[in-house]
Write an enzyme that holds these catalytic residues in place. Sequence first.
Site, short mmCIF file in Angstrom:
data_model
loop_
_atom_site.label_atom_id
_atom_site.label_comp_id
_atom_site.label_asym_id
_atom_site.label_seq_id
_atom_site.Cartn_x
_atom_site.Cartn_y
_atom_site.Cartn_z
N ASN A 211 0.86 -1.18 0.00
CA ASN A 211 0.00 0.00 0.00
C ASN A 211 0.90 1.24 0.00
OD1 ASN A 211 0.84 0.39 2.66
ND2 ASN A 211 -1.03 -0.44 3.55
N LYS A 213 1.64 3.43 2.26
CA LYS A 213 2.52 3.57 3.42
C LYS A 213 3.70 2.60 3.32
CE LYS A 213 2.15 3.68 8.48
NZ LYS A 213 2.50 2.35 9.00
N GLU A 214 3.39 1.36 2.92
CA GLU A 214 4.47 0.37 2.78
C GLU A 214 5.42 0.74 1.65
OE1 GLU A 214 1.46 -3.13 4.38
OE2 GLU A 214 1.65 -2.71 2.24
N ASP A 281 -5.98 -7.64 0.93
CA ASP A 281 -6.08 -9.09 0.70
C ASP A 281 -6.88 -9.37 -0.57
OD1 ASP A 281 -4.77 -9.53 3.11
OD2 ASP A 281 -6.60 -10.01 4.23
N1 LIG Z 1 -11.01 4.85 1.23
C1 LIG Z 1 -11.10 4.19 0.08
N2 LIG Z 1 -11.88 4.64 -0.91
C2 LIG Z 1 -11.99 3.97 -2.06
N3 LIG Z 1 -11.32 2.83 -2.35
C3 LIG Z 1 -10.51 2.35 -1.41
C4 LIG Z 1 -10.35 2.98 -0.15
N4 LIG Z 1 -9.49 2.26 0.58
C5 LIG Z 1 -9.14 1.23 -0.20
N5 LIG Z 1 -9.73 1.26 -1.40
C6 LIG Z 1 -9.57 0.27 -2.48
O1 LIG Z 1 -8.91 -0.87 -1.93
C7 LIG Z 1 -7.61 -1.04 -2.52
C8 LIG Z 1 -6.60 -1.47 -1.47
O2 LIG Z 1 -6.65 -0.55 -0.41
P1 LIG Z 1 -5.36 -0.04 0.39
O3 LIG Z 1 -4.45 0.70 -0.51
O4 LIG Z 1 -5.89 0.68 1.58
O5 LIG Z 1 -4.67 -1.42 0.79
P2 LIG Z 1 -4.17 -1.95 2.21
O6 LIG Z 1 -3.75 -0.80 3.06
O7 LIG Z 1 -3.20 -3.03 1.93
O8 LIG Z 1 -5.48 -2.59 2.82
P3 LIG Z 1 -5.54 -3.55 4.10
O9 LIG Z 1 -4.14 -3.66 4.64
O10 LIG Z 1 -6.50 -2.85 5.02
O11 LIG Z 1 -6.08 -4.82 3.60
C9 LIG Z 1 -7.30 0.29 -3.18
O12 LIG Z 1 -6.43 0.07 -4.28
C10 LIG Z 1 -8.68 0.78 -3.59
O13 LIG Z 1 -9.09 0.16 -4.81
MG LIG Z 2 -2.18 -4.46 3.12
#
Ligand SMILES: Nc1ncnc2c1ncn2[C@@H]1O[C@H](COP(=O)(O)OP(=O)(O)OP(=O)(O)O)[C@@H](O)[C@H]1O
Ligand SMILES: [Mg+2]
Length: 341
Positions: A211, A213-214, A281
């Site tokens: 994501n 942050k990572e 996921d």
């Molecule tokens: N607030 C949001 N609004 C719209 N789409 C979102 C939102 N948050 C996540 N998404 C969708 O979900 C996808 C993955 O989200 P994110 O980038 O937050 O991954 P993540 O932090 O690895 O999630 P997690 O660790 O909670 O499973 C994004 O690419 C987007 O398509």
């Molecule tokens: Mg994640």
Amino acid sequence: MVNYSIDGAALSAQVARLAGARVCVVGDVMIDEYLVGDAQRISPEAPVPVISVSEDRHLVGGAGNVAKNIRTLGGVPRLVSVCGNGARSALLRRVLRDEGVDAEFVEIPGRPTTLKTRVIARQQQMLRIDREETSPIGGQHLADLLRLVDAASADCSVVIVSDYGKGVVTREFMDGLETLWAQRGTRPAVLVDPKTPNFHLYRNVFMPTPNAKETSEGAHLPTGTREEILAAGRAIFDTLHCRHLLTTLGPKGMALFEAADKVWHIPTTARSVFDVTGAGDTVIATVALALAAGVDLLESCVLANYAAGIVVGQVGAASVLPDELREAIATLPVPHVDRWV
Ligand SMILES: Nc1ncnc2c1ncn2[C@@H]1O[C@H](COP(=O)(O)OP(=O)(O)OP(=O)(O)O)[C@@H](O)[C@H]1O
Ligand SMILES: [Mg+2]
């Protein structure tokens, strides 16, 4: 700048191909337990509320949730992980069986099966209790784990490493995978859901899916703006020598680095956002399954972006049915996919 226009009918047709495609998932598995009840009084023993529990739910988390997402989409996940040998490992196996997920574990006597218990009263999380051990898996347990991966991935062209930092993914484990592929003479596409402290372990993989942050932490660079995301992505290519990189950007969707100098942006299709838990996921599960089904990389990511847009509109770590994916493609405004570089 070259853009890509999504052909809804063609994309929808790809969903049918997901059925029966196989993906091996290896990583940290956990049980998410939800104790839901009412808080009516303060305990006479200590100044804390007494929760009278009316519901006790168990869901599979971590790599298990990735496997569940593959199953829900109609794919065939082969899950490999470690667990303890007590009653909780039996619970874990039962929950996975109920989800239709085929799983093999190295049972480690005395190691707790990871359990995250949330106590919820009146829609409010009151407390979370974690039971886990995160020491690295090594020695005979690692050898057993790699043997299970070898068997589970034998007929899989795609392998997901779902790293939740609970001890499965180590330098030795990643080296062990390399040895497996070398012995086999074919190399599956390895997708990695990363854990920041382990970033340096993912060298030469097919595609990490961090994501924002990572991505920032892995590159030691900010990821606030488009230019910053591009620079951070390039830095990751330089250090990991990965084939591709998929950076998920929460509300901004995702950026697919097909290569360091060929980057697509896919905006989110989510209409309402209730709970983003597990969206990552869903992304890695959908991309991996689509790739295993022979869908090309960009289309696989577009499908994953639709799937993520669906799960963020649902409560808890959700998963997506093929029909829900087809309906989203048919009814939602088509996302404007453009080339960032
Ligand atoms: N607030 C949001 N609004 C719209 N789409 C979102 C939102 N948050 C996540 N998404 C969708 O979900 C996808 C993955 O989200 P994110 O980038 O937050 O991954 P993540 O932090 O690895 O999630 P997690 O660790 O909670 O499973 C994004 O690419 C987007 O398509
Ligand atoms: Mg994640």
